[in-house]
Design a protein around this motif. Structure first.
Motif, PDB file in Angstrom:
ATOM      1  N   MET A 127       0.814  -1.213   0.000  1.00  0.00           N
ATOM      2  CA  MET A 127       0.000   0.000   0.000  1.00  0.00           C
ATOM      3  C   MET A 127       0.856   1.276   0.000  1.00  0.00           C
ATOM      4  O   MET A 127       0.459   2.285  -0.577  1.00  0.00           O
ATOM      5  CB  MET A 127      -0.917   0.001   1.231  1.00  0.00           C
ATOM      6  CG  MET A 127      -1.969  -1.099   1.248  1.00  0.00           C
ATOM      7  SD  MET A 127      -3.133  -0.995  -0.126  1.00  0.00           S
ATOM      8  CE  MET A 127      -2.653  -2.444  -1.090  1.00  0.00           C
ATOM      9  N   GLY A 128       2.019   1.209   0.642  1.00  0.00           N
ATOM     10  CA  GLY A 128       2.867   2.391   0.720  1.00  0.00           C
ATOM     11  C   GLY A 128       3.659   2.643  -0.546  1.00  0.00           C
ATOM     12  O   GLY A 128       3.713   3.777  -1.049  1.00  0.00           O
ATOM     13  N   HIS A 129       4.270   1.599  -1.091  1.00  0.00           N
ATOM     14  CA  HIS A 129       5.155   1.759  -2.249  1.00  0.00           C
ATOM     15  C   HIS A 129       4.402   1.766  -3.576  1.00  0.00           C
ATOM     16  O   HIS A 129       4.681   2.608  -4.451  1.00  0.00           O
ATOM     17  CB  HIS A 129       6.191   0.642  -2.254  1.00  0.00           C
ATOM     18  CG  HIS A 129       7.141   0.705  -3.405  1.00  0.00           C
ATOM     19  ND1 HIS A 129       8.100   1.689  -3.518  1.00  0.00           N
ATOM     20  CD2 HIS A 129       7.271  -0.085  -4.514  1.00  0.00           C
ATOM     21  CE1 HIS A 129       8.802   1.506  -4.635  1.00  0.00           C
ATOM     22  NE2 HIS A 129       8.312   0.434  -5.261  1.00  0.00           N
ATOM     23  N   TYR A 130       3.455   0.841  -3.733  1.00  0.00           N
ATOM     24  CA  TYR A 130       2.776   0.707  -5.024  1.00  0.00           C
ATOM     25  C   TYR A 130       1.467   1.491  -5.108  1.00  0.00           C
ATOM     26  O   TYR A 130       1.022   1.829  -6.207  1.00  0.00           O
ATOM     27  CB  TYR A 130       2.477  -0.769  -5.310  1.00  0.00           C
ATOM     28  CG  TYR A 130       3.708  -1.569  -5.636  1.00  0.00           C
ATOM     29  CD1 TYR A 130       4.279  -1.533  -6.908  1.00  0.00           C
ATOM     30  CD2 TYR A 130       4.310  -2.371  -4.675  1.00  0.00           C
ATOM     31  CE1 TYR A 130       5.416  -2.268  -7.214  1.00  0.00           C
ATOM     32  CE2 TYR A 130       5.446  -3.122  -4.971  1.00  0.00           C
ATOM     33  CZ  TYR A 130       5.997  -3.065  -6.233  1.00  0.00           C
ATOM     34  OH  TYR A 130       7.123  -3.796  -6.532  1.00  0.00           O
ATOM     35  N   ARG A 131       0.838   1.781  -3.973  1.00  0.00           N
ATOM     36  CA  ARG A 131      -0.492   2.416  -3.993  1.00  0.00           C
ATOM     37  C   ARG A 131      -0.484   3.838  -3.456  1.00  0.00           C
ATOM     38  O   ARG A 131      -1.529   4.425  -3.252  1.00  0.00           O
ATOM     39  CB  ARG A 131      -1.484   1.575  -3.202  1.00  0.00           C
ATOM     40  CG  ARG A 131      -1.764   0.194  -3.750  1.00  0.00           C
ATOM     41  CD  ARG A 131      -2.583   0.266  -5.038  1.00  0.00           C
ATOM     42  NE  ARG A 131      -1.780   0.037  -6.225  1.00  0.00           N
ATOM     43  CZ  ARG A 131      -2.116   0.444  -7.427  1.00  0.00           C
ATOM     44  NH1 ARG A 131      -3.197   1.166  -7.593  1.00  0.00           N
ATOM     45  NH2 ARG A 131      -1.355   0.170  -8.471  1.00  0.00           N
ATOM     46  N   GLY A 132       0.693   4.399  -3.176  1.00  0.00           N
ATOM     47  CA  GLY A 132       0.776   5.824  -2.865  1.00  0.00           C
ATOM     48  C   GLY A 132       0.808   6.213  -1.408  1.00  0.00           C
ATOM     49  O   GLY A 132       0.853   7.397  -1.082  1.00  0.00           O
ATOM     50  N   GLY A 133       0.739   5.254  -0.485  1.00  0.00           N
ATOM     51  CA  GLY A 133       0.849   5.600   0.928  1.00  0.00           C
ATOM     52  C   GLY A 133      -0.508   5.680   1.616  1.00  0.00           C
ATOM     53  O   GLY A 133      -1.514   5.150   1.125  1.00  0.00           O
TER      54      GLY A 133
END
Length: 270
Positions: free
Chosen positions: A53-59
């Protein structure tokens, strides 16, 4: 002379018994390794969800955007899977501690899991409202909501039956196997709902590249495997007879005494 020999033999036997109790047993060593492996898988699942969620989905954020949605999977994996599994596991890890203390720890971890899960549910509904996305139309949402509602019921029933018992000892004894069974079922449902959610998110987000082994897809699939492994290890640790909490004569005596005071029974009655 005979008494001296007998005393010496008794001392030898007593020393041997103490050595047997303190010596490491293969079963204990295996139990420790399995518990450690389960915790490694559980923590890795939470971390991998955060990385996804943090790296691929923007945080993460709480602003109605897609970043608010990202709070949902992290909270559900942390709450309904990892913490719920650990709440069940405490009865195996602390099986020689006072049962009352273990009950309190079991209830507190479950309460923490419930609070975190509710935060995750609120996040996804708030995101849907802000983005005008329909609610509760996918299989993942149905299974996830059913799991959360049953989890709440299970926690309240445990509170009333065991932590602050309002039912008779006979009713508590009758309900205990159901409570244990439902706990395992809820863990399976939570992991199954998570797997459905992982697949749903990937199909919604990277459908064109998913079949090409996109890094995000590989990471999410790995997360699913870790969750399954966590569930399998927890199931083995919880159901294996060797790892169950041994009977405690002192606690049984207190239970009988409590029954005598509250129900008017005889201390010698079964």
């Amino acid at each position: 002379m005979l008494d001296s020999r007998t005393s010496s033999a008794e001392q030898t036997l007593g020393y041997s018994a103490i050595m047997d109790e303190t010596a490491p047993r293969p079963g204990r060593s295996m139990f420790a390794w399995l518990v450690g492996a389960s915790q490694l898988l559980g923590v890795a699942s939470v971390v991998l969800t955060g990385v996804w969620m943090g790296h691929y989905r923007g945080g993460f954020a709480w602003d109605g955007s897609g970043r608010e949605f990202n709070v949902h999977p992290l909270c559900m994996v942390l709450g309904l899977v990892f913490l719920q599994g650990d709440a069940i596991l405490v009865y195996r890890v602390f099986r020689h501690e006072a049962k009352r203390n273990v009950k309190v720890l079991h209830g507190i971890i479950h309460l923490l899991a419930l609070i975190i899960s509710i935060v995750g549910i609120v996040a996804v509904f708030d995101f849907h409202r802000a983005s005008k996305t329909p609610d509760m139309y996918t299989l993942h949402s149905w299974c996830g909501m059913a799991t959360l509602l049953l989890f709440i019921i299970q926690w309240v029933m445990g509170l009333l039956f065991f932590l602050f018992p309002v039912a008779s000892s006979w009713l508590r004894a009758s309900y205990l196997p159901i409570h244990v069974f439902c706990g395992l079922v809820l863990l399976v449902m939570a992991i199954g709902s998570s797997l459905l959610g992982i697949t749903e998110k990937l199909l919604f987000s990277i459908m064109p590249t998913y079949s090409q082994f996109a890094p995000e897809g590989v990471l999410a699939n790995t997360l699913g495997i870790l969750l399954v492994g966590f569930g399998v290890l927890l199931g083995y640790l919880i159901t294996k007879e060797e790892f169950r909490r041994p009977p405690n004569p002192e606690e049984e005596a207190l239970s009988v005494h409590f029954k005598t005071l509250t129900e008017g029974g005889s201390p010698t009655s079964p």
